[in-house]
Design an enzyme around this catalytic site. Sequence first.
Site, PDB file in Angstrom:
ATOM      1  N   HIS A 206       0.847  -1.205   0.000  1.00 47.31           N
ATOM      2  CA  HIS A 206       0.000   0.000   0.000  1.00 47.31           C
ATOM      3  C   HIS A 206       0.879   1.251   0.000  1.00 47.31           C
ATOM      4  O   HIS A 206       0.772   2.096   0.905  1.00 47.31           O
ATOM      5  CB  HIS A 206      -0.906  -0.007   1.238  1.00 47.31           C
ATOM      6  CG  HIS A 206      -2.355   0.192   0.919  1.00 47.31           C
ATOM      7  ND1 HIS A 206      -3.130  -0.772   0.318  1.00 47.31           N
ATOM      8  CD2 HIS A 206      -3.184   1.259   1.108  1.00 47.31           C
ATOM      9  CE1 HIS A 206      -4.359  -0.330   0.175  1.00 47.31           C
ATOM     10  NE2 HIS A 206      -4.422   0.913   0.630  1.00 47.31           N
ATOM     11  N   ASP A 210      -3.378   6.955  -2.062  1.00 47.80           N
ATOM     12  CA  ASP A 210      -4.629   6.460  -2.644  1.00 47.80           C
ATOM     13  C   ASP A 210      -4.287   5.825  -3.990  1.00 47.80           C
ATOM     14  O   ASP A 210      -3.191   6.022  -4.525  1.00 47.80           O
ATOM     15  CB  ASP A 210      -5.626   7.609  -2.832  1.00 47.80           C
ATOM     16  CG  ASP A 210      -7.064   7.123  -2.969  1.00 47.80           C
ATOM     17  OD1 ASP A 210      -7.277   5.896  -3.005  1.00 47.80           O
ATOM     18  OD2 ASP A 210      -7.971   7.975  -3.053  1.00 47.80           O
ATOM     19  N   GLY A 211      -5.225   5.057  -4.528  1.00 49.33           N
ATOM     20  CA  GLY A 211      -5.027   4.456  -5.846  1.00 49.33           C
ATOM     21  C   GLY A 211      -4.291   3.136  -5.829  1.00 49.33           C
ATOM     22  O   GLY A 211      -3.984   2.585  -6.897  1.00 49.33           O
ATOM     23  N   GLY A 213      -5.240   0.038  -5.080  1.00 50.36           N
ATOM     24  CA  GLY A 213      -5.950  -1.079  -5.694  1.00 50.36           C
ATOM     25  C   GLY A 213      -5.891  -1.028  -7.200  1.00 50.36           C
ATOM     26  O   GLY A 213      -5.634  -2.039  -7.867  1.00 50.36           O
ATOM     27  N   ARG A 214      -6.118   0.162  -7.776  1.00 49.46           N
ATOM     28  CA  ARG A 214      -6.086   0.295  -9.236  1.00 49.46           C
ATOM     29  C   ARG A 214      -4.693   0.024  -9.786  1.00 49.46           C
ATOM     30  O   ARG A 214      -4.535  -0.620 -10.826  1.00 49.46           O
ATOM     31  CB  ARG A 214      -6.570   1.696  -9.639  1.00 49.46           C
ATOM     32  CG  ARG A 214      -8.081   1.837  -9.634  1.00 49.46           C
ATOM     33  CD  ARG A 214      -8.520   3.273  -9.760  1.00 49.46           C
ATOM     34  NE  ARG A 214      -8.342   3.978  -8.482  1.00 49.46           N
ATOM     35  CZ  ARG A 214      -8.648   5.256  -8.300  1.00 49.46           C
ATOM     36  NH1 ARG A 214      -9.137   5.967  -9.309  1.00 49.46           N
ATOM     37  NH2 ARG A 214      -8.490   5.820  -7.122  1.00 49.46           N
ATOM     38  N   ILE A 215      -3.672   0.499  -9.087  1.00 49.20           N
ATOM     39  CA  ILE A 215      -2.304   0.258  -9.559  1.00 49.20           C
ATOM     40  C   ILE A 215      -1.935  -1.214  -9.393  1.00 49.20           C
ATOM     41  O   ILE A 215      -1.279  -1.799 -10.261  1.00 49.20           O
ATOM     42  CB  ILE A 215      -1.308   1.180  -8.829  1.00 49.20           C
ATOM     43  CG1 ILE A 215      -1.583   2.638  -9.214  1.00 49.20           C
ATOM     44  CG2 ILE A 215       0.124   0.806  -9.177  1.00 49.20           C
ATOM     45  CD1 ILE A 215      -0.740   3.656  -8.471  1.00 49.20           C
ATOM     46  N   ALA A 216      -2.394  -1.841  -8.310  1.00 47.90           N
ATOM     47  CA  ALA A 216      -2.130  -3.276  -8.128  1.00 47.90           C
ATOM     48  C   ALA A 216      -2.740  -4.084  -9.262  1.00 47.90           C
ATOM     49  O   ALA A 216      -2.129  -5.029  -9.774  1.00 47.90           O
ATOM     50  CB  ALA A 216      -2.691  -3.741  -6.785  1.00 47.90           C
ATOM     51  N   ARG A 217      -3.969  -3.708  -9.672  1.00 51.52           N
ATOM     52  CA  ARG A 217      -4.603  -4.445 -10.771  1.00 51.52           C
ATOM     53  C   ARG A 217      -3.922  -4.151 -12.105  1.00 51.52           C
ATOM     54  O   ARG A 217      -3.864  -5.022 -12.977  1.00 51.52           O
ATOM     55  CB  ARG A 217      -6.097  -4.107 -10.794  1.00 51.52           C
ATOM     56  CG  ARG A 217      -6.850  -4.735  -9.610  1.00 51.52           C
ATOM     57  CD  ARG A 217      -8.347  -4.514  -9.689  1.00 51.52           C
ATOM     58  NE  ARG A 217      -8.738  -3.145  -9.436  1.00 51.52           N
ATOM     59  CZ  ARG A 217      -8.909  -2.621  -8.219  1.00 51.52           C
ATOM     60  NH1 ARG A 217      -8.708  -3.356  -7.138  1.00 51.52           N
ATOM     61  NH2 ARG A 217      -9.293  -1.363  -8.071  1.00 51.52           N
TER      62      ARG A 217
END
Length: 371
Positions: A206, A210-211, A213-217
């Site tokens: 983490h 912010d962001g 989750g989107r970067i992980a995907r």
Amino acid sequence: MPWIHQNSQWPKFTWNDNALIIALADCRFQQGKLLGKMAALGFDLQQEASLDTLTNDIIKSSEIEGERLNRGEVRSSVARRLGMDMAGMVPTNRNVDGVVEMMLDATQNYREKLTADRLFDWHAALFPTGRSGMHKIATGIWRTDQSGPMQVVSGPFGRETVHFEAPAASMLADEMSVFIDWFEDSPPIDPIIKAAIAHFWFVTIHPFDDGNGRIARAIADMALARADNSATRFYSMSTRIEAERRDYYAQLERQQRSTPDVTEWIGWFIACLGRAIENADDTLETVLQKARTWDTANKAGINARQTVILNRMLDGFKGYMNTSKYAKIAKCSNDTALRDLQALVDANILQKNASGGRSTSYRLADIPVKE
């Protein structure tokens, strides 16, 4: 129980190959079958399928985080950046363009190395104003934890439930250095397993305000593009995750409270990917239906107004078409709209629904496949 990153073995992930081999082989088979189907299509249809997939991927990855993007804007932004000539393109705003730029960089430039600077660029693209909603955030740098530890929480103020607490900001430079080195130079492992671990590892660190989750995907999609050895995307993992969002978060939380044995998480990821690949048949059928519709429309010699309407109906139009909607979209009178609609019915491009009178509406005709 301590968080997974507090385990003495972190981040030395382990997994049971025997527990995954059957699901992995089946996923690989489905993946190969889908790529074979798509390879049989012409270049234009491949591009159309990839455009639909990328559009869905970007929209659904944002929806997982509670952010809704305009489909027309996302599709237009993707098409422009891929150099596709697409009718009905609309202006886009910088927030949409930023998300699209990140995703396309991850999937179209999948061979390029993942670096800290590249991740900073992705993060800055996601938040071009330096704000997430009403809150000012630091962009293009690792988080600082100035306002306290990074936690994932739910529930009303004063009675929050902490679902996860990320590593302290002071550890991020070292944590991310290890992650990036592994992503680029780890010993060979199955690329699907690598995508699953990369997704989990990044979102657990983490590293941004912010962001994450989107970067992980996006990182997982980059790894999957490497697995396919192709920048052309035909299945959307984020679309499937959004459909299974509750289970997705439950799986993440369970693993983040566990040990570095990530067999269960990888198993869930493989199964979810398999369902994403199965659902790609819907994208394929949509693309083929579009192709059949336009083939029929071109032979019928439709006018400019009808072209506008068909573009709308073929691109995620909600509900059915009727005279008043047609007149508003095409900027014409109701009488002209009615004549145009009837001509589309006569050409077997639209079908009239059962209800009549003032409730008369139309849907796209099911144009049969040519033998």
